[in-house]
Design an enzyme around this catalytic site. Sequence first.
Site, PDB file in Angstrom:
ATOM      1  N   GLU A  77      -2.849  -1.659   3.338  1.00  0.00           N
ATOM      2  CA  GLU A  77      -1.574  -2.267   2.955  1.00  0.00           C
ATOM      3  C   GLU A  77      -0.435  -1.811   3.869  1.00  0.00           C
ATOM      4  O   GLU A  77       0.508  -2.578   4.111  1.00  0.00           O
ATOM      5  CB  GLU A  77      -1.248  -1.945   1.495  1.00  0.00           C
ATOM      6  CG  GLU A  77      -2.283  -2.426   0.487  1.00  0.00           C
ATOM      7  CD  GLU A  77      -2.574  -3.921   0.558  1.00  0.00           C
ATOM      8  OE1 GLU A  77      -1.733  -4.676   1.093  1.00  0.00           O
ATOM      9  OE2 GLU A  77      -3.642  -4.346   0.077  1.00  0.00           O
ATOM     10  N   HIS A  86       3.348  -4.656   9.949  1.00  0.00           N
ATOM     11  CA  HIS A  86       3.332  -5.995  10.543  1.00  0.00           C
ATOM     12  C   HIS A  86       4.585  -6.765  10.111  1.00  0.00           C
ATOM     13  O   HIS A  86       5.283  -7.379  10.935  1.00  0.00           O
ATOM     14  CB  HIS A  86       2.063  -6.720  10.098  1.00  0.00           C
ATOM     15  CG  HIS A  86       1.794  -8.012  10.803  1.00  0.00           C
ATOM     16  ND1 HIS A  86       0.772  -8.858  10.430  1.00  0.00           N
ATOM     17  CD2 HIS A  86       2.400  -8.617  11.864  1.00  0.00           C
ATOM     18  CE1 HIS A  86       0.770  -9.912  11.218  1.00  0.00           C
ATOM     19  NE2 HIS A  86       1.741  -9.797  12.098  1.00  0.00           N
TER      20      HIS A  86
END
Length: 603
Positions: free
Chosen positions: A391, A397
């Site tokens: 996660e 990202h």
Amino acid sequence: MSTQQLPTRDAVPEKLTWDLTTIFKNDAAFEVAFKKVKTQLPTLKTLDRPFESADQLVATIKQILATFRQLEIIYVYASMKNDQDTANTTYQGYQAQVDSLAAEVSAAAAFLDPAILAIPIVQLTTWLSESPALAKYSHFIQTITDSRDHILSGQEEALLAAAGDIFSAASQTFSVLDNSDLQFPEVTDENGQTFQLSDGVYSQLLQSANRSVRQAAFEALYKTYGQFKNTFATTLATEIKGHNYLAQVHHYDSARQAALAPKAIPEAVYTTLVDQVNQHLPLLHRYTELRKKQLNLSELHMFDLYTPLLGKPALTYTYEQAQATAKEALSILGPDYAKQVAHIFDDRLIDVCENQGKRSGAYSGGAYDTNPFILLNWQDDLNNLYTLVHETGHSVHSAFTRQTQDYVYGDYPIFVAEIASTTNENLLTEYLLQTQSDPKIQAYLLNYYLDGFKGTVFRQTQFAEFEHAMHAAAAANGQPLTAEFMSQQYADINSRYYGPAVVNDPQIALEWTRIPHFYMNYYVYQYATGFAAATTLANGISTKQPGALDHYLDYLKAGSSAYPIEIMQQAGVDMTSADYLERAFAVFEERLDQLEALLANLN
């Protein structure tokens, strides 16, 4: 001995909860923002007129994106508040209100795509070449014009958009039933401790070295789901019918084509994955045979597929230890990446503990103008360390994308999302194999990697096969998607995947009842493609191949500024080819060889 109950939400220490006051100071501030978005609906409707200039088109796009930008913030707040305690009626109401508002905004803005398509191609091309302000939105416009044959009139798109909360009703019903209303029984672990069964507890007990504990948890879980199999069949069938209907009215050949088309994912990517996985099923069968032999079982059952082959070594992690290990493993990605990880770990961006009513599983979420938050349901084991790293990959990202791209490209498609998370998992595996010298721990880690590959590449492709088969059955001949039909289809696919070494327990035929991703419209295959692509990327980073890290960081910052296939090609992975899948299976086979050799020496 007393039963261990999950804590109520208000009993969870504040430092282990996410700080949503960074989004809105309190619920009153959320309600003000909600009303502000709602008041913009009349303005959006006034924008529905033919475009006469590039400036008018730019202004309209800006206005619509600005409204969606504000909508995303209130959506994230409402959904996360609801997820932290799905039994809280206040936040159930917030979620329902925002879902309805999202449908209204989508309906009010639905004219945009048809209006852009109504601009003569020559005129639109001229505007794009002459207006720098419009050229900024060239890829955004291209994603619309590429779908020219599948966009209806403005009025028709508005009607469908207005029904958005109706099309999502089956998913919402599943979520409430699965996360809030199901009452699971108590189960006992190998130490005699009694627990209230939950998804998090179930995943722990399925890894128990005590076979009777695994079997009891397995049977108790599916007995609960089995009591509601007809209800779950109704919700899933309704969801599938919605996918098929929307594909049909938009002139797609199938729901799968419709799901992949908006991001220009060729259907060959999907079919190549399924073909390659089926060609390599003998590797999975070899692994299940090894598991049966190592566990010394006359029969290998589905509840035997997750327990470590050598038992659990002294390799557990508290949440704090997991954070420290994750930071070390990901340090290879450089100082900028490490800075983002520290922010996520240290500034209350993670909701850690399982509590009563909390949404099961884990995810990374947020909006362009919020922090990248993470929901966990923490257990002190290696699996949860991997979940944290996974996660975190999503959250970094998101952070890099939002810091680099303007809002219009400030998100990324699901297709590339899983690559960032599973690259992190692969880097963690390499780190642990290098830093753990005990042969038993080495074997445990190899076993864990192979289980992860099994669960991500093989199992998610198994899900993808089932998902597509159900869509095709309903579309081709109107096959009623009853609990009996879906269970039989699922059991047949499951048996083919795991092979002759595994008893196809009748309970596993009900596994489809508890998979939330079946309500996400051809989502699951991307876990498998992402894991395979991540294998190539992680190998390049770990071996310090020239340019590998820079190309990877560029991918993390690209957002949706190009089609995902193009972004990954720039990062060095061609996902239209089977090569990246074959390389991933080669790694699986190599580590299977290593595990077999280690076990031979240890036994």
